[in-house]
Design an enzyme around this catalytic site. Structure first.
Site, PDB file in Angstrom:
ATOM      1  N   SER A   1      -9.615  -3.046   0.612  1.00 43.37           N
ATOM      2  CA  SER A   1     -10.399  -2.286  -0.226  1.00 43.37           C
ATOM      3  C   SER A   1      -9.451  -2.033  -1.251  1.00 43.37           C
ATOM      4  O   SER A   1      -8.451  -2.562  -2.121  1.00 43.37           O
ATOM      5  CB  SER A   1      -9.465  -0.159   0.663  1.00 43.37           C
ATOM      6  OG  SER A   1      -9.882   0.449  -0.188  1.00 43.37           O
TER       7      SER A   1
ATOM      8  N   TYR B   1      -1.410   3.591   2.579  1.00 45.37           N
ATOM      9  CA  TYR B   1      -2.731   3.350   2.695  1.00 45.37           C
ATOM     10  C   TYR B   1      -3.035   2.346   1.963  1.00 45.37           C
ATOM     11  O   TYR B   1      -3.085   1.416   2.299  1.00 45.37           O
ATOM     12  CB  TYR B   1      -3.957   4.132   2.610  1.00 45.37           C
ATOM     13  CG  TYR B   1      -5.451   3.596   3.313  1.00 45.37           C
ATOM     14  CD1 TYR B   1      -5.800   3.157   4.353  1.00 45.37           C
ATOM     15  CD2 TYR B   1      -6.337   3.349   1.891  1.00 45.37           C
ATOM     16  CE1 TYR B   1      -6.874   2.462   4.510  1.00 45.37           C
ATOM     17  CE2 TYR B   1      -7.443   2.836   2.243  1.00 45.37           C
ATOM     18  CZ  TYR B   1      -7.306   2.178   3.268  1.00 45.37           C
ATOM     19  OH  TYR B   1      -8.539   1.528   3.538  1.00 45.37           O
TER      20      TYR B   1
END
Ligand SMILES: NC(=O)c1ccc[n+]([C@@H]2O[C@H](COP(=O)([O-])OP(=O)(O)OC[C@H]3O[C@@H](n4cnc5c(N)ncnc54)[C@H](OP(=O)(O)O)[C@@H]3O)[C@@H](O)[C@H]2O)c1
Length: 250
Positions: free
Chosen positions: A143, A156
């Site tokens: 990501s 995250y």
């Protein structure tokens, strides 16, 4: 002319909206697929759709991909049922609750284990198999959040950042065996993972991101931002000195 054929592809996290669209691209080309996911009903629905679209064969295995040992079951099954895979796409992940992760150690561990540790663990046997085969492609969905830690989602972000560094090293190792390692870095994608977020023009569709993933896998690219403009956004974000960045409300 693509560098890699994706005729036989393993997909971990196959019920993900992005992975499912990537599988649909491959199914339309008559690929054989081995799908791993935790929800047997969802997985069967995905497999049925891929068969209708033209996949030559669709095999499935259910596994909790937050486990660092589940691959001991499904990876040998994938080899037995698929024959020699040309590629693997690792797609599973959780966004988690960033607010909760600030103070909840178990939730922090859950995010890091699901997104980073499990992928790193499964890549031990998987990478060794591809290294011995001396061809193929390993793609993992990271990501843009892994490029710089921000107060709004750093657990995250750290899970994806850890994955990024892990894949850099793996790419360096497997280059010498003719195996490509592709790090996929999507920005915002309109999937169940982001269903609770307000939508903006920065959101991409899972179909568009999936097309980018398949193309990057075929070409054996190193690091791919999807859509492409995130490369430039993150270039600016990473340039910012830490003493400035820490003052921002990001
Ligand atoms: N959407 C975005 O904006 C975005 C941006 C950057 C990167 N990504 C990454 O893209 C990947 C795919 O996400 P998505 O956007 O397609 O969201 P999604 O549709 O919510 O997919 C997430 C997938 O991970 C699976 N999963 C989570 N924990 C699991 C576990 N313990 N065992 C097995 N499977 C598990 C989910 O399974 P279930 O179907 O059973 O829930 C689901 O298939 C993720 O790695 C995500 O971090 C997404």
């Amino acid at each position: 002319m693509p560098k890699h054929k994706l005729d036989r592809t393993v997909i971990a996290g196959a019920t993900s909206a992005i992975a499912r669209e990537a599988a649909r691209v491959l199914a339309r080309r008559n690929a054989s697929l081995f799908l791993v996911a935790r929800d047997a009903n969802k997985l069967e629905a995905v497999a049925a759709d891929l068969r209708v679209l033209g996949a030559r064969a669709v095999h499935t295995a259910t596994a909790d991909l937050a486990s660092t040992t589940a691959h001991e079951q499904w990876w040998p099954e994938a080899l037995a049922l698929l024959g020699e895979p040309d590629a693997i796409l690792i797609a599973h992940g959780i966004l988690g609750d960033a607010g909760r992760a600030r103070h909840d150690a178990a939730h922090t561990a859950e995010i890091l284990t699901t997104n980073f540790l499990s992928a790193a663990a499964m890549l031990a046997p998987v990478s060794t198999w591809f290294e011995q085969r001396r061809s193929g492609v390993i793609a993992v969905i990271g990501s843009v959040a892994g490029d710089r830690g921000r107060q709004s989602n750093y657990v995250y972000g750290a899970s994806k950042g850890g994955l990024d560094v892990f894949l850099q090293g793996l790419r360096n190792r497997l280059f010498h065996a003719g195996v490509d390692v592709v790090t996929i870095k999507p920005g915002f994608v309109d999937t169940p993972m982001t269903a609770h977020l307000p939508k903006s023009p920065l959101f991409a569709s899972p179909e568009a991101v999936a097309r980018g993933i398949v193309k990057a896998m075929e070409q054996g690219r190193d690091v791919v931002y999807l859509p492409f403009f995130w490369r430039w956004i993150l270039w600016v974000v990473k340039l910012m000195p830490e003493f400035v960045f820490k003052r921002l409300k990001t």
